[in-house]
Each structure stands twice: as C-alpha cells, then as structure tokens.
Design an enzyme around this catalytic site. Structure first.
Site, PDB file in Angstrom:
ATOM      1  N   ASP A  54      75.758 -26.098 -25.933  1.00 24.34           N
ATOM      2  CA  ASP A  54      74.817 -26.685 -26.888  1.00 24.34           C
ATOM      3  C   ASP A  54      74.076 -27.869 -26.261  1.00 24.34           C
ATOM      4  OD1 ASP A  54      73.494 -27.700 -29.138  1.00 24.34           O
ATOM      5  OD2 ASP A  54      75.174 -27.291 -30.472  1.00 24.34           O
ATOM      6  N   SER A  95      74.503 -27.935 -38.235  1.00 22.22           N
ATOM      7  CA  SER A  95      73.573 -28.929 -37.714  1.00 22.22           C
ATOM      8  C   SER A  95      73.301 -30.013 -38.771  1.00 22.22           C
ATOM      9  CB  SER A  95      72.288 -28.228 -37.247  1.00 22.22           C
ATOM     10  OG  SER A  95      71.519 -29.052 -36.415  1.00 22.22           O
ATOM     11  N   GLN A 126      67.670 -25.093 -28.950  1.00 18.87           N
ATOM     12  CA  GLN A 126      68.825 -24.608 -29.701  1.00 18.87           C
ATOM     13  C   GLN A 126      69.455 -23.376 -29.057  1.00 18.87           C
ATOM     14  OE1 GLN A 126      68.571 -24.671 -34.145  1.00 18.87           O
ATOM     15  NE2 GLN A 126      66.473 -25.327 -33.770  1.00 18.87           N
ATOM     16  N   HIS A 165      73.616 -23.665 -29.839  1.00 20.08           N
ATOM     17  CA  HIS A 165      73.535 -24.354 -31.125  1.00 20.08           C
ATOM     18  C   HIS A 165      73.670 -23.424 -32.326  1.00 20.08           C
ATOM     19  CE1 HIS A 165      72.818 -28.033 -33.305  1.00 20.08           C
ATOM     20  NE2 HIS A 165      71.780 -27.535 -33.957  1.00 20.08           N
ATOM     21  N   PHE A 184      61.958 -27.271 -30.275  1.00 19.43           N
ATOM     22  CA  PHE A 184      63.270 -27.435 -30.900  1.00 19.43           C
ATOM     23  C   PHE A 184      64.024 -26.107 -30.912  1.00 19.43           C
ATOM     24  CE2 PHE A 184      66.051 -28.444 -34.648  1.00 19.43           C
ATOM     25  CZ  PHE A 184      66.666 -29.555 -34.089  1.00 19.43           C
TER      26      PHE A 184
END
Length: 255
Positions: free
Chosen positions: A202, A80, A146, A230, A142
């Site tokens: 993702d 990332s 992910q 992710h 967040f």
C-alpha cells in the site's frame, strides 16, 4: 436530507463505509458476497456518490449523518477514509458499534512529529492544491496510487475508474480534509473487538502502521496481505471475507 443508503441481505447487521472520491459502488461483488451471510447496509459518504454534502462537513456532522441512516447496533467495516469515520463513530456512539473492521485505514492518515507511519504532510498538501487546480487529474493520480504494487492492479484500476466519476465537486475538498483527523485516541480507547487489514504494498497506508496500531491498542487484530495494495477487498477478497466472518461470528457468539 439523509444520506443515500441501501440495505440488503439477511443476518447480523454490517455497515460498509467507502473511501474518499468514490461511492459505495466500489464494494461491488464484495458486498454481494457479504449479503449471503449478513444484512448489509451500504452508505454513500456525504457529497460522494448519491449523497449530498451535509452541514459544514465537519467530522462530528458527518458522523451524525451516518448514525442517522445506520442500524441501531451493527458491525462496521470501514475502508480508508471510511475506517477513520468508523473510528470516530465508535468513539462518539460506542453503543452503536458491535465490532470494527478497518481495511487499509490509518487512524492518523497524515504524518505528524510523533506519527511517521502515514502520508507525508507535503504530499497530502500537494493533493489538496492539485484538487483545486484539476479535479479529474487529481482523482486519476489518487486511483493510480491506490493500485500500485497490487497483484491485481489492472482490475482494481478499472473498478476505481468506473466509480470515481460520481462526486459533488464542491464536496471533494471538504471530504479530503476529513483525512486530516487524528483518530488515534479513538483507536486507543476502543471498547469493541477490532481488526486492521493492510496491504503490504500500500502506497497510502504503509505496512509499518501494523506495529504502531497494535502499540496503541494491543487488543487489535492485525493482518498484512502480501502483494496487496490499498484495495485488499478486491485483490484478496476471500481472505478479507474470512477475516470479517471470524470477527463478526466470534463477537456475536460472545454476546
């Protein structure tokens, strides 16, 4: 003050860079398995985990801080935000990078007129505003993004929640802004072996990136993992480990 870092294992040097809002603890068992074959250096990014913020938290300053604690020459693995930083590092100090493995990393994380395979600017800006209003809620959102779509979403979310709490509040926003960096030129001119590993589901780094990244650098090896989101180093640990081993061993064998 130098960044928190830890080196363990024996073998070729491999440096791991984590993503935004977290620390090197996110690697967990994955890092442990890597130490069976490599000399692994874990680094907490500036202002995250056990590392204090550095300077003005600009890209150049952050890269300089990473280089200060890293082995003289190593293979680099960036996930990332860590992938963007690894690209910046390879651009600024190519002699320090033997190979590059990018996991769920986008060289240009925020979409632009000529780069649609990324997060929409309005979505990114909403994150920035949300962070200013409520850090805890933003980090939780967040984390949920992910893991969405992953076959191991519950395990991934549990891991994220256990790591996500250790960040310097004043460093979260500057670290988030690093995601606005455009590392496409760095990817296009990369001189070392490199691979990109993506999750097909993702929500942050779209699968469409695969073709666009290879268009930038046709020497880039790309792998898309089905039912991965992710955090493919958790959901597809064996596959990711095998890919890293192939690249590292092939690079070292070639001298």
């Amino acid at each position: 003050m130098s960044l928190w870092h830890e080196t363990r294992g024996i073998g070729p040097d491999l440096v791991l860079l984590h993503g935004w809002g977290l620390s090197s603890a996110i690697w967990g068992d994955f890092a442990d398995r890597l130490t069976e074959q490599y000399r692994v250096t874990l680094i907490d990014l500036p202002g995250l985990g056990r590392s204090l913020p550095v300077g003005d938290m600009s890209l150049d300053v952050v890269v300089e801080a990473l280089l200060a604690v890293a082995p003289e020459r190593a293979h680099w693995l960036g996930w990332s935000l860590g992938g963007q930083l690894a690209l910046a590092l390879a651009q600024q100090a190519s002699e320090r990078v033997k190979s590059l493995s990018l996991i769920a990393a986008n060289p240009c994380f925020v979409a632009r007129d000529d780069w649609s395979c990324a997060m929409a600017p309005e979505v990114f800006n909403a994150f920035v505003e949300s962070l200013a209003d409520n850090e805890v809620k933003t980090l939780q959102r967040f984390a949920a993004l992910q893991t969405r779509g992953s076959a191991t979403a519950r395990d991934e979310l549990k891991r994220l929640k256990s790591v996500i709490v250790s960040a310097e509040p004043q460093a979260l926003a500057p670290a988030l802004m690093l995601l606005e960096s455009d590392m496409r030129p760095a990817l296009a001119t990369l001189g070392c072996p490199a691979q990109l590993i993506l999750g097909a589901e993702d929500q942050l780094v779209p699968q469409a990136l695969a073709a666009e990244a290879q268009h930038l650098n046709n020497n880039l090896s790309v792998e898309v993992l089905e039912q991965g989101a992710h955090l493919p180093f958790i959901s597809h640990a064996d596959r990711v480990l095998a890919s890293i081993q192939r690249q590292v061993d092939a690079t070292d064998a070639a001298g």
